[in-house]
Design a protein around this motif. Structure first.
Motif, PDB file in Angstrom:
ATOM      1  N   CYS A 172       0.628  -1.159   0.019  1.00 31.40           N
ATOM      2  CA  CYS A 172      -0.105  -0.182  -0.034  1.00 31.40           C
ATOM      3  C   CYS A 172       0.961   1.169  -0.126  1.00 31.40           C
ATOM      4  N   VAL A 173       0.612   2.278  -0.759  1.00 30.92           N
ATOM      5  CA  VAL A 173       1.269   3.379  -1.054  1.00 30.92           C
ATOM      6  C   VAL A 173       0.942   4.496  -0.173  1.00 30.92           C
ATOM      7  N   GLU A 174       1.979   5.506   0.330  1.00 30.29           N
ATOM      8  CA  GLU A 174       1.481   6.828   0.699  1.00 30.29           C
ATOM      9  C   GLU A 174       2.034   7.629  -0.304  1.00 30.29           C
ATOM     10  N   TYR A 175       1.153   8.594  -0.789  1.00 31.89           N
ATOM     11  CA  TYR A 175       1.224   9.363  -1.838  1.00 31.89           C
ATOM     12  C   TYR A 175       1.029  10.638  -1.736  1.00 31.89           C
ATOM     13  N   GLU A 176       1.221  11.572  -2.902  1.00 29.80           N
ATOM     14  CA  GLU A 176       0.462  13.015  -2.988  1.00 29.80           C
ATOM     15  C   GLU A 176       0.177  12.798  -4.420  1.00 29.80           C
ATOM     16  N   PRO A 177      -1.090  13.549  -4.806  1.00 30.04           N
ATOM     17  CA  PRO A 177      -1.205  13.552  -6.178  1.00 30.04           C
ATOM     18  C   PRO A 177      -0.185  14.191  -7.001  1.00 30.04           C
ATOM     19  N   LEU A 183       0.526   9.269  -9.281  1.00 31.22           N
ATOM     20  CA  LEU A 183       0.712   9.492  -7.677  1.00 31.22           C
ATOM     21  C   LEU A 183       2.033   9.486  -7.690  1.00 31.22           C
ATOM     22  N   ARG A 184       2.585  10.549  -6.749  1.00 34.15           N
ATOM     23  CA  ARG A 184       3.976  10.653  -6.265  1.00 34.15           C
ATOM     24  C   ARG A 184       4.032   9.706  -5.214  1.00 34.15           C
ATOM     25  N   VAL A 185       4.723   8.702  -5.133  1.00 36.61           N
ATOM     26  CA  VAL A 185       4.917   7.599  -3.944  1.00 36.61           C
ATOM     27  C   VAL A 185       5.869   8.312  -2.949  1.00 36.61           C
ATOM     28  N   LYS A 186       5.273   8.450  -1.779  1.00 37.31           N
ATOM     29  CA  LYS A 186       6.316   8.869  -0.617  1.00 37.31           C
ATOM     30  C   LYS A 186       6.599   7.865   0.461  1.00 37.31           C
ATOM     31  N   GLY A 187       5.942   6.558   0.251  1.00 43.03           N
ATOM     32  CA  GLY A 187       6.028   5.724   1.225  1.00 43.03           C
ATOM     33  C   GLY A 187       5.241   4.185   0.731  1.00 43.03           C
ATOM     34  N   TRP A 201      -4.847   2.877  -1.968  1.00 39.26           N
ATOM     35  CA  TRP A 201      -4.086   2.553  -3.164  1.00 39.26           C
ATOM     36  C   TRP A 201      -3.096   1.390  -3.079  1.00 39.26           C
ATOM     37  N   ALA A 202      -3.305   0.286  -3.649  1.00 41.93           N
ATOM     38  CA  ALA A 202      -2.425  -0.887  -3.564  1.00 41.93           C
ATOM     39  C   ALA A 202      -1.617  -0.895  -4.698  1.00 41.93           C
TER      40      ALA A 202
END
Length: 293
Positions: A172-177, A183-187, A201-202
């Motif tokens: 599962c991703v941590e993101y910002e649009p 999505l820009r994946v942050k974690g 979001w997976a």
């Protein structure tokens, strides 16, 4: 920028969810209507512009190699009987792409399986396609992910939204649009409990990687069962380069899951002009007679 022309398909798993069918045959060779699952994956890669495919295999996977190889005796038999359509089908299999094979040796996780491809991939960008995730023939997700990479230079992960009670089955991703389905994946967290999931979001079975992923995998410490997780390597990759998520909705089947395997068989059969009309009529009658609707 180097174009994406190489694919890696990890196919060394034991397929225990489909025992006893997978005791003596690879799960990737289970038929979906009349094609093994691995063929859907290879054909998708070829449609997306890939011409060099490395399949990561293991013990008992020889039938994968045989499937994409020539069979002179069968070809001669079909030719002698005038079965030209069937002959064309099997001849096409050996000409799909340059297909190579290497053994993983021992099942040490998806990250380790990808790492086995390092010498073959070299310094080129490449895609990873999981052998038990198939897309229908109309899907352009992989081609669009490759286009995103070639425009941005970033690694790209396919992402699909799931409800909270299902998110724990996936990374599962941590993101910002980032706009335009991105999505820009942050974690990234592997199989979080719903309360700990950073988003809905997976990450699913399609990836476009820069060769930097190999250095990241080399830094991953083995986890449960001695496995090296690809999710952990992606988390490390985030420290050195941008990783994007490409979102999609439809067209994917997890044929490693029994219910989704059945859904894939039914839906893909209904979509075929040679089977769909007759199968649809039978299915409608069956549903009516069983009082399902």
């Amino acid at each position: 920028m180097t174009p994406v022309r190489k694919a890696v398909i990890p196919a060394a798993g034991l397929g225990t969810r489909f025992l006893p069918a997978t005791k003596a045959q690879p799960k990737e060779m289970l038929p979906v209507v009349d094609k093994p699952a691995i063929q859907f994956v290879v054909e998708e890669a070829v449609r997306s512009g890939i011409d060099d495919i490395l399949i990561i295999t293991g013990r008992g996977k020889r039938s994968l190699e045989d499937h994409f190889d020539r069979n002179i005796e069968l070809e001669a038999d079909l030719r002698s009987k005038g079965k030209d359509a069937e002959l064309d089908q099997i001849l096409r299999l050996s000409d799909l792409a340059d297909i190579h094979y290497v053994r993983q040796g021992e099942p040490r996780g998806l990250g380790h399986a990808v790492s086995v491809a390092r010498k073959h991939v070299g310094h080129d960008p490449f895609v990873v396609l999981l052998g038990d995730d198939i897309m229908d023939d109309s899907s352009t997700v992989l081609a669009e992910m490759i286009a995103v990479h070639e425009r941005t230079g970033s690694s790209v992960l396919s992402c699909k939204e799931f409800p909270p009670d299902q998110i724990s089955h996936y990374g599962c991703v941590e993101y910002e649009p980032a706009g335009d389905r991105l999505l820009r994946v942050k974690g990234i967290i592997e199989k979080p409990e719903p309360a700990q999931a950073p988003s809905s979001w997976a990450v699913l079975g399609r990836y476009v990687f820069t060769p930097g992923i190999f250095d990241a995998i080399a830094q991953v410490q083995p986890g449960k069962g001695g496995e090296i997780q690809l999710t952990d390597a992606i988390g490390l990759l985030l420290a050195t380069e941008e990783v994007l998520g490409y979102t999609f909705v439809d067209g994917r089947y997890d044929v490693g899951n029994k219910l989704d395997y059945l859904r894939a068989t039914v839906e893909l059969a209904l979509a075929r002009p040679d089977l769909g009309p007759e199968f649809r009529a039978w299915l409608a009658t069956y549903v009516r007679e069983q009082g399902i609707v």
